[in-house]
Design an enzyme around this catalytic site. Structure first.
Site, PDB file in Angstrom:
ATOM      1  N   ASN A  58       0.827  -1.207   0.000  1.00 52.22           N
ATOM      2  CA  ASN A  58       0.000   0.000   0.000  1.00 52.22           C
ATOM      3  C   ASN A  58       0.859   1.253   0.000  1.00 52.22           C
ATOM      4  O   ASN A  58       0.586   2.225  -0.722  1.00 52.22           O
ATOM      5  CB  ASN A  58      -0.900   0.018   1.238  1.00 52.22           C
ATOM      6  CG  ASN A  58      -2.023  -0.984   1.182  1.00 52.22           C
ATOM      7  OD1 ASN A  58      -2.308  -1.562   0.132  1.00 52.22           O
ATOM      8  ND2 ASN A  58      -2.669  -1.218   2.310  1.00 52.22           N
ATOM      9  N   HIS A 443     -14.810   3.058 -15.200  1.00 51.36           N
ATOM     10  CA  HIS A 443     -14.600   2.292 -13.969  1.00 51.36           C
ATOM     11  C   HIS A 443     -15.809   1.422 -13.630  1.00 51.36           C
ATOM     12  O   HIS A 443     -15.738   0.577 -12.747  1.00 51.36           O
ATOM     13  CB  HIS A 443     -14.312   3.273 -12.820  1.00 51.36           C
ATOM     14  CG  HIS A 443     -13.866   2.632 -11.558  1.00 51.36           C
ATOM     15  ND1 HIS A 443     -14.659   2.582 -10.420  1.00 51.36           N
ATOM     16  CD2 HIS A 443     -12.703   2.010 -11.224  1.00 51.36           C
ATOM     17  CE1 HIS A 443     -14.006   1.969  -9.449  1.00 51.36           C
ATOM     18  NE2 HIS A 443     -12.831   1.610  -9.901  1.00 51.36           N
ATOM     19  N   TYR A 476     -11.702  -9.925  -2.231  1.00 50.04           N
ATOM     20  CA  TYR A 476     -12.437  -8.671  -2.076  1.00 50.04           C
ATOM     21  C   TYR A 476     -13.913  -8.963  -1.814  1.00 50.04           C
ATOM     22  O   TYR A 476     -14.500  -9.853  -2.426  1.00 50.04           O
ATOM     23  CB  TYR A 476     -12.342  -7.818  -3.342  1.00 50.04           C
ATOM     24  CG  TYR A 476     -10.993  -7.223  -3.644  1.00 50.04           C
ATOM     25  CD1 TYR A 476      -9.836  -7.654  -3.005  1.00 50.04           C
ATOM     26  CD2 TYR A 476     -10.861  -6.215  -4.606  1.00 50.04           C
ATOM     27  CE1 TYR A 476      -8.603  -7.106  -3.302  1.00 50.04           C
ATOM     28  CE2 TYR A 476      -9.629  -5.666  -4.908  1.00 50.04           C
ATOM     29  CZ  TYR A 476      -8.504  -6.117  -4.257  1.00 50.04           C
ATOM     30  OH  TYR A 476      -7.279  -5.571  -4.561  1.00 50.04           O
ATOM     31  N   HIS A 600     -14.859  -3.973  -0.378  1.00 49.67           N
ATOM     32  CA  HIS A 600     -14.843  -3.258  -1.655  1.00 49.67           C
ATOM     33  C   HIS A 600     -16.243  -2.915  -2.155  1.00 49.67           C
ATOM     34  O   HIS A 600     -16.397  -2.129  -3.077  1.00 49.67           O
ATOM     35  CB  HIS A 600     -14.104  -4.118  -2.692  1.00 49.67           C
ATOM     36  CG  HIS A 600     -13.694  -3.396  -3.919  1.00 49.67           C
ATOM     37  ND1 HIS A 600     -14.308  -3.577  -5.140  1.00 49.67           N
ATOM     38  CD2 HIS A 600     -12.724  -2.480  -4.131  1.00 49.67           C
ATOM     39  CE1 HIS A 600     -13.731  -2.819  -6.050  1.00 49.67           C
ATOM     40  NE2 HIS A 600     -12.772  -2.135  -5.475  1.00 49.67           N
TER      41      HIS A 600
END
Length: 706
Positions: A58, A443, A476, A600
């Site tokens: 990260n 997206h 996720y 997510h």
């Protein structure tokens, strides 16, 4: 095509000054919560190593993307104050980060010693026996040395290229006769296992590993016959990953992306890391070479690159890892069920990784590709991974003569090369491949299947919160809606027409689509809750998102709080809106869920005057409440209308809000407080969100009794 106006990047809206928390400090607070999973004694040992690696991964991305972009803007700005402001900001980030890096190193030392008690040794060279050193050295000769390229750093040689996130040894060689000293660089290969398993002198059932960086250092003398190694400094570089694209030029987008990938390799260094025991002259020389300041340099007390620990965290030692979880198949989509008939019967909500991605979403595309009644398949591709079954299904469909249209987002950061490869594969198979709308990233997560049924055509859609990526679907937490609702599918058809064709401003009946109507619709729903509150009717807002930063949405939330609307924000990552500020955000609570799965999914709930929560409005989709999502990306959020599906979303939200095991609550100053289960707690409060949802999924997916 015109787009809604937006704030400049990194703008700090004066209207929100009293409640605003700096985005970058908020992001560091998120990564602190990730690090805490490694520090937490309740986390299994190998999972603790995994979180140490995630913390570094990260942080790498933060420096490459965020710090890199800020640095570029500051040094390109005409005003000298921009550089001064950037420098002050970097100092503030550094002051927060340094104690966290020290904690990471201390944690690694603790976990390393604990692993020895379980028969896993991450040894140093000094801890190896003579025979183990011989084994390691033989491995170096056969498998590592051929991959090394020692490069001189003297004035007669060009300075070697240092690739992004590469770890290197800076060595000082000395000629034994002339005493002449020569600096050289040896890169630690990143494409080899970072931890070498040793077998000599290791008892049955035990494991012993040596770090590759140590193996290289202890055998480096073999690379320089006749010379002596006087000193070694281990260092690591991170480069800027933000390369601007000139989409208004004459080149097409694939050419621009290929050029961007070439440029990215040579972007400026934004961070230097040094291991303990560095030579000051090497350190200073690299700082000057890359034009950095002391604030860009980190002297680390532990490992330089913890991402190599993913290798160790994956060891097959179940007792040291989270209990295994196998995603389950929803009852209505068992292998004997007719998938499309099931969707015609009712909308289906799938929740990953609790429910199987392979048996639901992947099957949806696979069966459509092989179905002779399928006329067309359309998909958006943002991230799909290397060995993706989706692209193979689309290629198979195109080769069978079906119409296949795929929008491949070439600007998905760090996935550009992979997406470009799959775009070329699809085009070669005869699929229609487009790259989205100029100036916007696509997206949204959408798939559309059109089939011949009866005398006409029937459309089926998958509208999701996560990517079509089979590996991350196991890690996720995401939601997806499978539907043939004609109003929703008509909206999806219109959106694909816009993406593959051209329209100035498409209209949608039910979908919230950014950058067209999403922000305005969300703000209107927030203000509707204000009116419900003032009228004395039930008013409540719950939003489960990844990040919160969009100033207009934050302003609306503050107004709602001031009106007395109860607001719960479940924000996994950074949140720029501080809760609990008197007179402003007293009605807002912010919590973050961190654990074995990455949260997510995006869920939005508005009570809208209804006493029964299930009569309120529910939405899921791909967008966070961020300026980039609402202004600079194509996003889609869908309403969830069937009551039984709203019930499932309400269960997810109430479990997350009851969690006292994995949850953290944001404090008015921007810090977070970890919750602990109260005495006598049970259910989600004790188990945490992920374990509670596993339990719920088992109950929902178990076969009905005969």
């Amino acid at each position: 095509m015109s787009h809604p106006s937006r704030l400049p990047k990194d703008a700090h809206p004066p209207e929100l000054k009293a409640v605003w928390f700096d985005r970058d400090l908020a992001w560091l607070e998120f990564n602190r919560r990730v690090l805490h999973e490694a520090l937490d004694e309740r986390t299994p040992l190998l999972e603790r190593l995994k979180f140490l690696a995630i913390f570094t991964s990260n942080l790498d991305e933060f420096f490459m993307k965020r710090v890199g972009a800020m640095r570029t803007r500051a040094y390109r700005a005409p005003q000298p104050q921009a550089i001064e402001g950037f420098s002050r900001h970097i100092k503030s980030l550094r002051a927060v980060l340094l104690p966290m890096l020290a904690q990471q190193a201390e944690c690694f030392a603790v976990v390393r010693s604990r692993l020895v008690q379980h028969g896993i040794r991450l040894a140093t060279w000094e801890e190896l026996s003579a025979t183990q050193r011989e084994e390691a050295s033989a491995y170096f000769d056969a498998h590592v040395s051929p991959a090394l390229t020692p490069l001189s750093l003297d004035p007669s040689h060009p300075f070697p290229f240092l690739s992004n996130l590469s770890t290197s040894w800076g060595l000082i060689l000395r000629h034994p006769d002339t005493q002449e000293r020569m600096p050289v660089r040896v890169k630690v290969p990143s494409n080899l296992p970072q931890w070498l398993p040793l077998h000599t002198g290791v008892a049955e059932g035990e494991l012993c590993f040596l770090g590759l960086h140590e193996l290289v250092r202890q055998n480096a003398h073999k690379l320089f016959p006749g010379m002596e190694i006087e000193h070694g400094t281990l260092f690591r570089v991170a480069r800027n990953a933000e390369v601007a694209l000139d989409e208004d030029g004459e080149h097409d987008l694939p050419e621009l992306i290929e050029e961007q990938l070439r440029q990215r390799r040579f972007e400026p260094v934004v961070r230097l890391e040094f291991a303990f025991g560095y030579l000051p002259i090497i350190r200073q020389g690299l700082i000057e070479r890359f034009g950095l300041s002391e604030d860009d340099v980190y002297d680390l007390p532990g490992l330089l690159d913890y991402t190599g620990l993913f290798q160790i965290a994956a060891l097959d030692r179940p007792e040291l890892r989270d209990p295994p979880w196998t995603p389950l198949v929803p009852k209505e989509l068992d292998e004997d069920a007719d998938l499309f008939a099931a969707i015609r019967t009712r909308d289906i909500l799938v929740h990953h990784p609790y429910e199987s991605f392979d048996a639901t979403v992947e099957r949806f595309i696979r069966e459509a590709a092989d179905d002779p009644r399928t006329v067309a398949i359309k998909m958006t591709v943002y991230r799909v991974g290397d060995d993706t079954p989706f692209v193979h299904s689309l290629i198979r469909a195109a080769e069978a003569g079906k119409q296949v249209a795929c929008l491949v987002e070439l600007k998905a950061r760090f996935d550009e090369a992979r997406n470009l490869h799959w775009a070329n594969e699809l085009r070669a198979a005869g699929a229609h491949v487009v790259y989205g709308v100029m100036g916007l990233k696509t997206h949204t997560k959408l798939a559309l299947v059109v089939r011949k049924e009866g005398e006409g055509l029937q459309s089926y859609a998958h509208i999701a919160t996560g990517n079509y990526h089979v590996k991350t679907a196991r890690l996720y937490s995401d939601l997806g809606l499978l539907t043939c609702n004609p109003t929703l599918t008509a909206d999806v058809v219109r959106l694909f027409h816009h993406l593959t064709g051209y329209s100035r401003r498409p209209e949608f009946a039910k979908l919230l689509v950014a950058p067209f109507n999403m922000r305005d619709r969300f703000i209107a729903m927030i203000r509707r809750e204000i009116e419900q509150q003032r009228a004395g009717r039930p008013a409540r807002i719950i939003a489960k998102i990844n990040q919160l930063e969009d100033p207009p949405v934050c302003e609306a939330l503050v107004e709602a709080s001031q009106a007395g609307v109860r607001i719960d924000l479940i924000v996994r990552g950074f949140c720029c809106l501080r809760p609990g500020i008197p007179g402003a955000t007293e009605q807002i609570r912010v919590r973050s869920i961190i654990g074995r799965f990455l949260e997510h999914s995006r869920i939005f709930y508005f009570a809208n005057g209804c006493d029964d929560p299930l009569e309120g409005e529910f939405y899921i989709g791909s967008a966070d409440w961020m300026d980039r999502n609402l202004s600079r990306r194509i996003e889609a959020v869908t309403p969830i209308e069937p009551r039984e599906l709203r019930q499932r979303l309400w269960e997810i939200l109430t479990i997350a809000l009851a969690d006292c095991r994995q949850a953290w609550e944001m404090q008015p100053d921007g810090s977070y407080r970890q919750l602990t289960p109260p005495e006598g707690a049970s259910g989600p409060a004790l188990l945490g969100t992920h374990a509670a949802l596993m339990e719920l999924t088992r109950k929902n997916c178990e076969a009905p009794s005969l």
